[in-house]
Write an enzyme that holds these catalytic residues in place. Sequence first.
Site, PDB file in Angstrom:
ATOM      1  N   GLY A 256      56.100  56.467  24.751  1.00  0.00           N
ATOM      2  CA  GLY A 256      57.486  57.149  24.531  1.00  0.00           C
ATOM      3  C   GLY A 256      58.425  56.433  25.319  1.00  0.00           C
ATOM      4  O   GLY A 256      59.583  56.259  25.147  1.00  0.00           O
TER       5      GLY A 256
ATOM      6  N   LYS B 209      56.442  49.829  30.888  1.00  0.00           N
ATOM      7  CA  LYS B 209      56.820  51.215  31.290  1.00  0.00           C
ATOM      8  C   LYS B 209      58.432  50.941  31.281  1.00  0.00           C
ATOM      9  O   LYS B 209      58.969  50.270  32.430  1.00  0.00           O
ATOM     10  CB  LYS B 209      56.139  51.688  32.388  1.00  0.00           C
TER      11      LYS B 209
ATOM     12  N   ASP C  47      45.222  61.558  28.200  1.00  0.00           N
ATOM     13  CA  ASP C  47      46.106  60.330  27.908  1.00  0.00           C
ATOM     14  C   ASP C  47      46.326  59.243  28.984  1.00  0.00           C
ATOM     15  O   ASP C  47      46.835  58.374  28.865  1.00  0.00           O
ATOM     16  CB  ASP C  47      47.549  60.724  27.240  1.00  0.00           C
TER      17      ASP C  47
HETATM   18  P1  AMP Z   1      53.084  60.403  31.645  1.00  0.00           P
HETATM   19  O1  AMP Z   1      53.180  61.593  32.132  1.00  0.00           O
HETATM   20  O2  AMP Z   1      53.982  59.333  31.914  1.00  0.00           O
HETATM   21  O3  AMP Z   1      51.683  59.918  31.362  1.00  0.00           O
HETATM   22  O4  AMP Z   1      53.551  60.529  30.119  1.00  0.00           O
HETATM   23  C1  AMP Z   1      53.208  61.430  29.253  1.00  0.00           C
HETATM   24  C2  AMP Z   1      53.819  61.308  27.860  1.00  0.00           C
HETATM   25  O5  AMP Z   1      55.484  61.608  28.074  1.00  0.00           O
HETATM   26  C3  AMP Z   1      53.875  59.919  27.086  1.00  0.00           C
HETATM   27  O6  AMP Z   1      53.895  60.018  25.895  1.00  0.00           O
HETATM   28  C4  AMP Z   1      55.077  59.230  27.790  1.00  0.00           C
HETATM   29  O7  AMP Z   1      55.288  58.179  27.069  1.00  0.00           O
HETATM   30  C5  AMP Z   1      56.147  60.309  27.504  1.00  0.00           C
HETATM   31  N1  AMP Z   1      57.539  60.117  28.531  1.00  0.00           N
HETATM   32  C6  AMP Z   1      57.330  60.334  29.981  1.00  0.00           C
HETATM   33  N2  AMP Z   1      58.633  59.920  30.284  1.00  0.00           N
HETATM   34  C7  AMP Z   1      59.375  59.568  29.253  1.00  0.00           C
HETATM   35  C8  AMP Z   1      60.766  59.236  29.185  1.00  0.00           C
HETATM   36  N3  AMP Z   1      61.383  59.111  30.022  1.00  0.00           N
HETATM   37  N4  AMP Z   1      61.380  58.942  27.879  1.00  0.00           N
HETATM   38  C9  AMP Z   1      60.205  59.070  27.016  1.00  0.00           C
HETATM   39  N5  AMP Z   1      59.098  59.420  26.951  1.00  0.00           N
HETATM   40  C10 AMP Z   1      58.520  59.656  28.176  1.00  0.00           C
HETATM   41 MG    MG Z   2      50.767  58.407  30.937  1.00  0.00          MG
END
Ligand code: AMP
Ligand code: MG
Length: 472
Positions: free
Chosen positions: A91, A112, A254
Amino acid sequence: MSNPILNLNYESAFGNLGDDYSDLVAAEEFPKTILRWRNDRVLTKLGGDPNAVTDEDWINAWGRFAGREELLAMRYHGYQFGSYNPNLGDGRGFLYGQVRSPDGKLYDLGTKGSGRTPYSRGGDGRLTLKGGVREVLAAEMLERMGVRTSQCLSLIETGEGLWRGDEPSPTRSSVMVRVQESHIRFGTFERLHYFGRRDLVATLLEHTVETYYPHLMGERDRYTRFYAELVGRVAELCAQWMAAGFCHAVLNTDNMAITGESFDYGPFAFIPTFDPKFTAAYFDHGGRYSYMNQPGICRLNLELLQEPLKMAMEKTDLEGAIATYDQQYAFHYRALMMQKLGFPGDWDDAFAREFLRGTLEFLNESQVGYHDFFAQLATEFSPDWRSDASQIFPTVEVLQSGGAEMIGKWRSLYHQALQAFPADSAEQIKQRLKTWNPQTVIVRPVIEEIWAEITEKDDWTGFYGLIDRIRA
Ligand code: AMP
Ligand code: MG
């Protein structure tokens, strides 16, 4: 002049699987691109020559993403805090490319903070600068501690103001590039199972084994052996985290790589003291991913992965492999802790076990600083300790009732441990203590201190100095 970064040995292994696994995306254009961290060590590992790459080249490649077309947002689902979430996927990142390095391995370059994708949901697709700084430091620290980790290749500040609930806002923005063998996650398989796509599970499994477990190719039972090897790798990785005193904080499926590497460092923390219940993420109210829950959670995640894998292999083979997890974890943890204490990793008799149990008990009851304890043990160690228990670790201090008794008990254990080896092993013990116990560990106050300098004075010397000390 073309950008030398574009001439690395790129291969589209993941892209060649077709469009069932990812989406073509474009990178965001940022108002500013200020280079904050270029990891020349990693560039070299990838086959690049740091002297041939100017900062401008670097920024064009990993801040502006100029010159590469196939940027892929990877599709995945995952179990987050125990609940299945089909609304995931890259995302705020994409697979920038895959590079075949001089050592013959294929590495993913994943971003990222590079902008919105079809998987951003309500998110802005951005990474805060503080988040980027923390991830760079985590990867450096874990690498130094011998943990199988992703590495941060690049961090570029991007000049936007972001709004976040967990940072004073607006807060500065960044884009990062990290390198690891694979960004294929347990959740990449889970998604295919969710859609009932046995064919795609089979293709991805074959791709995984062929690309990341090539020694298994040609074997009839290669899928079983792949899963068994993954179980072993995850058990070892988790033992590495535990010995390093590292709490990942978000062990959703994930965030588990199919290669058994550690990656994606958000609200992580290094434990201040040995506290089994220590929990790193402020939103983890139940302590699901607490320090001591990590080994069990990793096993659970491996069990969950069996659901999709069952579409391509036998249930009994999967169960046979996971049954060995606890024992493998205990084996690796004991070996790593023995080394942190200065002793050979394969020392495993009745006393060695009692010594480890007693040490953990001491760390838990005394609540001495976990990392200071090992760092000081490394600097203070003296061969004289072997003949005189009273000299052992003179500065260790426990500021609570019963402290002296606790220390006395532990000193006597350490004394017995030293006596289990000949006097001339002292030099080896000292070396092991130095190798396994860095003098600098990035517990939270250490990170906050360098972050304060960055945010108050835009002074980055503390950040670079800290990386030098971690690497020393
Ligand atoms: P994470 O907790 O960083 O592993 O992210 C979990 C999910 O949320 C993944 O699909 C990320 O791509 C999405 N995600 C986290 N932060 C953001 C953001 N600021 N904008 C878009 N998607 C995000
Ligand atoms: Mg992640």
